[in-house]
Design a protein around this motif. Structure first.
Motif, mmCIF file in Angstrom:
data_model
loop_
_atom_site.group_PDB
_atom_site.id
_atom_site.type_symbol
_atom_site.label_atom_id
_atom_site.label_comp_id
_atom_site.label_asym_id
_atom_site.label_seq_id
_atom_site.Cartn_x
_atom_site.Cartn_y
_atom_site.Cartn_z
ATOM 1 N N HIS A 156 0.086 72.350 83.089
ATOM 2 C CA HIS A 156 1.097 73.278 82.582
ATOM 3 C C HIS A 156 2.481 72.719 82.890
ATOM 4 N N ARG A 157 3.329 72.678 81.889
ATOM 5 C CA ARG A 157 4.678 72.141 82.046
ATOM 6 C C ARG A 157 5.717 73.164 81.596
ATOM 7 N N THR A 158 6.728 73.377 82.435
ATOM 8 C CA THR A 158 7.879 74.187 82.060
ATOM 9 C C THR A 158 9.070 73.268 81.832
ATOM 10 N N SER A 159 9.585 73.278 80.609
ATOM 11 C CA SER A 159 10.804 72.536 80.291
ATOM 12 C C SER A 159 11.971 73.511 80.357
ATOM 13 N N VAL A 160 12.774 73.377 81.393
ATOM 14 C CA VAL A 160 13.894 74.302 81.581
ATOM 15 C C VAL A 160 15.038 73.942 80.645
ATOM 16 N N GLY A 161 15.240 72.659 80.391
ATOM 17 C CA GLY A 161 16.276 72.221 79.463
ATOM 18 C C GLY A 161 17.610 71.974 80.140
ATOM 19 N N VAL A 162 18.338 70.991 79.634
ATOM 20 C CA VAL A 162 19.581 70.575 80.289
ATOM 21 C C VAL A 162 20.668 71.649 80.214
ATOM 22 N N ASP A 163 20.752 72.376 79.113
ATOM 23 C CA ASP A 163 21.803 73.395 78.988
ATOM 24 C C ASP A 163 21.571 74.557 79.951
ATOM 25 N N ARG A 164 20.343 75.085 79.966
ATOM 26 C CA ARG A 164 20.027 76.187 80.873
ATOM 27 C C ARG A 164 20.242 75.764 82.325
ATOM 28 N N THR A 165 19.838 74.539 82.643
ATOM 29 C CA THR A 165 19.961 74.070 84.018
ATOM 30 C C THR A 165 21.419 73.904 84.427
ATOM 31 N N ALA A 166 22.209 73.232 83.585
ATOM 32 C CA ALA A 166 23.624 73.030 83.909
ATOM 33 C C ALA A 166 24.342 74.368 84.080
ATOM 34 N N HIS A 167 23.987 75.326 83.232
ATOM 35 C CA HIS A 167 24.636 76.643 83.295
ATOM 36 C C HIS A 167 24.192 77.441 84.512
ATOM 37 N N GLY A 168 22.894 77.567 84.717
ATOM 38 C CA GLY A 168 22.393 78.488 85.730
ATOM 39 C C GLY A 168 22.083 77.887 87.081
ATOM 40 N N PHE A 169 21.598 76.631 87.088
ATOM 41 C CA PHE A 169 21.058 76.065 88.320
ATOM 42 C C PHE A 169 21.910 74.943 88.916
ATOM 43 N N VAL A 170 23.001 74.587 88.235
ATOM 44 C CA VAL A 170 23.947 73.624 88.794
ATOM 45 C C VAL A 170 25.306 74.275 89.004
ATOM 46 N N GLU A 177 19.890 77.808 97.252
ATOM 47 C CA GLU A 177 18.742 78.545 97.781
ATOM 48 C C GLU A 177 19.165 79.747 98.614
ATOM 49 N N ALA A 178 20.241 79.618 99.373
ATOM 50 C CA ALA A 178 20.646 80.685 100.301
ATOM 51 C C ALA A 178 21.032 81.964 99.576
ATOM 52 N N VAL A 179 21.553 81.865 98.371
ATOM 53 C CA VAL A 179 21.991 83.058 97.647
ATOM 54 C C VAL A 179 21.046 83.422 96.509
ATOM 55 N N SER A 180 20.025 82.615 96.293
ATOM 56 C CA SER A 180 19.010 82.976 95.299
ATOM 57 C C SER A 180 17.640 82.669 95.894
ATOM 58 N N ASN A 181 17.060 81.543 95.515
ATOM 59 C CA ASN A 181 15.752 81.107 96.001
ATOM 60 C C ASN A 181 15.592 79.641 95.635
ATOM 61 N N PRO A 182 14.568 78.979 96.128
ATOM 62 C CA PRO A 182 14.272 77.647 95.606
ATOM 63 C C PRO A 182 14.040 77.711 94.099
ATOM 64 N N MET A 183 14.314 76.623 93.401
ATOM 65 C CA MET A 183 14.157 76.563 91.942
ATOM 66 C C MET A 183 12.764 77.001 91.511
ATOM 67 N N LEU A 184 11.749 76.579 92.242
ATOM 68 C CA LEU A 184 10.372 76.933 91.898
ATOM 69 C C LEU A 184 10.187 78.439 91.873
ATOM 70 N N ILE A 309 13.735 69.391 83.797
ATOM 71 C CA ILE A 309 14.975 69.893 83.201
ATOM 72 C C ILE A 309 15.647 68.862 82.305
ATOM 73 N N PHE A 310 15.286 67.615 82.438
ATOM 74 C CA PHE A 310 15.933 66.586 81.626
ATOM 75 C C PHE A 310 15.221 66.477 80.282
ATOM 76 N N THR A 311 15.427 67.493 79.480
ATOM 77 C CA THR A 311 14.791 67.616 78.178
ATOM 78 C C THR A 311 15.605 68.579 77.325
ATOM 79 N N LEU A 312 15.558 68.375 76.018
ATOM 80 C CA LEU A 312 16.191 69.318 75.101
ATOM 81 C C LEU A 312 15.326 70.544 74.872
ATOM 82 N N LYS A 313 14.065 70.447 75.267
ATOM 83 C CA LYS A 313 13.166 71.584 75.113
ATOM 84 C C LYS A 313 13.513 72.685 76.106
ATOM 85 N N ASP A 314 13.173 73.896 75.727
ATOM 86 C CA ASP A 314 13.299 75.047 76.620
ATOM 87 C C ASP A 314 12.065 75.901 76.366
#
Length: 410
Positions: A156-170, A177-184, A309-314
């Motif tokens: 099973h693969r989850t493609s988070v995508g570069v846009d979603r990642t740059a916006h939400g997780f970077v 982690e301290a204010v949310s959780n680990p990415m997983l 996350i290094f994918t155009l897929k989401d």
């Protein structure tokens, strides 16, 4: 009991507003009687949408819980580091709880919430949207039918995508982690829950690998700057905030627009002064940007999960090997192949791709929760007891990743 269920929204962000659409569509079943939200713009928006009085609106959940309030249930959709306290207070008051995932920030907190819900005999449903999504429900139906035999392995693969990642997780609210959780946990506890839902067996051992590989200052290209507006190489950077927000106008739906301002002015302010205008290589993020988890279940089923996350897929892609056939799909097309006779069946879900509310799954979560309260039952599809186990896997996978060892479950 009244003809409808009374509910209070604690947190008024994106997820709350998705679930509140069910309230808007079914006034005969549920009524919003209060909102708790620190952000004044969001609090006022919900109050106006549902005609709430001042005494039904609170800036702080502690103020809300300070006095008795006439409600049957609450939905807790606050930031992840603010799930535990309001959820425990709601349970203590005897309110039923719809809780946005993840449950909390530690396994101990998750278990305390589950124990409290049992002690006070309240319904607590966790918002694992995949269990209510037509595509994933079809996979579950096919597996449970037994027509393809027994599961041997799942990839099973989850493609988070570069846009979603740059916006939400970077740049955004899930970057630390301290204010949310680990990415997983923040992004993928849905996936782990789905995999446990399919295998219906506890995990025996697991191992995990991953890191924050790329979004670090040492990888910043020559000529880059703290902000995209000042960057010499912005016009060729795949993570440009100017391109994402100003040009393509993606991921701006949740930018708060104060009275008297326009969305364009808010975008420009973010680019110049806000979190979302920063160079991805110079943020204060610490969550991983790639991770894999391998599990061996007590049934001897093996499961491989990867987050990329290094994918155009989401999207999510799943391949299930069974004793008499295989299932594979990408959320758009689901293919079932039987070994005997090479028979193949295709299920087309492409019409769901652009349907709102996760193809209706957000509304189905609310429907299940509200109807369970009305019918005085605790058997919702995403009960707290089911959810705790998937959270346990995520926390242990993080321990495996950080300690560089295989985790054996007793």
């Amino acid at each position: 009991m009244t003809n409808f269920i009374k509910i209070v929204a604690i947190g008024a962000g994106n997820r709350t507003n998705k679930y509140l659409e069910y309230v808007k569509q079914h006034p005969d079943k549920v009524k919003l009687v209060g909102v708790v939200e620190l952000n004044e713009i969001r609090r006022k928006h919900v109050a106006e949408r549902f005609c709430l009085d001042e005494n039904q609106c609170f800036a702080d959940y502690r103020d809300f819980f300070r006095h008795p309030f006439d409600t049957d249930a609450v939905m807790v959709c606050t930031p992840e580091n603010m799930h535990f306290e309001p959820t425990m207070q709601a349970i203590g008051r005897g309110y039923h709880v719809l809780l946005e995932k993840p449950i909390a920030q530690t396994l101990e907190e998750c278990m305390l919430i589950a124990e409290a819900a049992r002690k006070h005999d309240v319904l607590l449903s966790v918002c694992h949207v995949l269990r209510y999504h037509p595509y994933f429900m079809k996979i579950k139906e096919l597996v449970d039918s037994g027509e393809l035999g027994h599961i041997i392995s799942i990839n099973h693969r989850t493609s988070v995508g570069v846009d979603r990642t740059a916006h939400g997780f970077v740049r955004g609210i899930w970057r630390k982690e301290a204010v949310s959780n680990p990415m997983l946990m923040s992004k993928c506890c849905h996936d782990i829950d789905f995999l446990l839902w399919l295998t219906r067996t506890p995990c025996r051992k697991l191992t995990s690998f991953g890191s924050l590989r790329w979004f670090k200052e040492k990888n910043a290209p020559e000529g880059s700057a703290d902000r995209c507006l000042d960057c010499e190489v912005e016009n060729r950077c795949p993570f440009s905030a100017i391109d994402l927000y100003r040009v393509r106008r993606d991921w701006i739906a949740n930018f708060d627009v104060p009275e008297g301002k326009t969305i364009d002015e808010v975008i420009e302010d973010q680019l110049r002064h806000g979190l979302y205008g920063r160079c991805v290589y110079r943020c204060d993020n610490d969550v991983v940007d790639h991770q894999i988890v391998s599990m061996e279940m007590e049934s001897e089923v093996t499961v491989n999960f990867s987050m990329d996350i290094f994918t155009l897929k989401d999207n999510r892609e799943t391949h299930i090997s069974l004793t008499e056939g295989e299932i594979d799909g990408d959320e758009t097309r689901l293919r079932v192949r039987r070994f005997r006779g090479a028979e193949e069946t295709i299920y087309d879900f492409s019409d769901l791709a652009h349907q709102p509310f996760h193809a209706g799954a957000d509304l189905a979560i609310m429907a299940d929760f509200i109807e369970a309260i009305q019918q005085d039952r605790k058997d919702v599809v995403t009960s707290i007891d089911h959810s705790v186990e998937s959270h346990r896997i995520c926390f242990e996978a993080e321990r495996s990743r950080k300690e560089k060892r295989t985790i054996i479950f007793e």
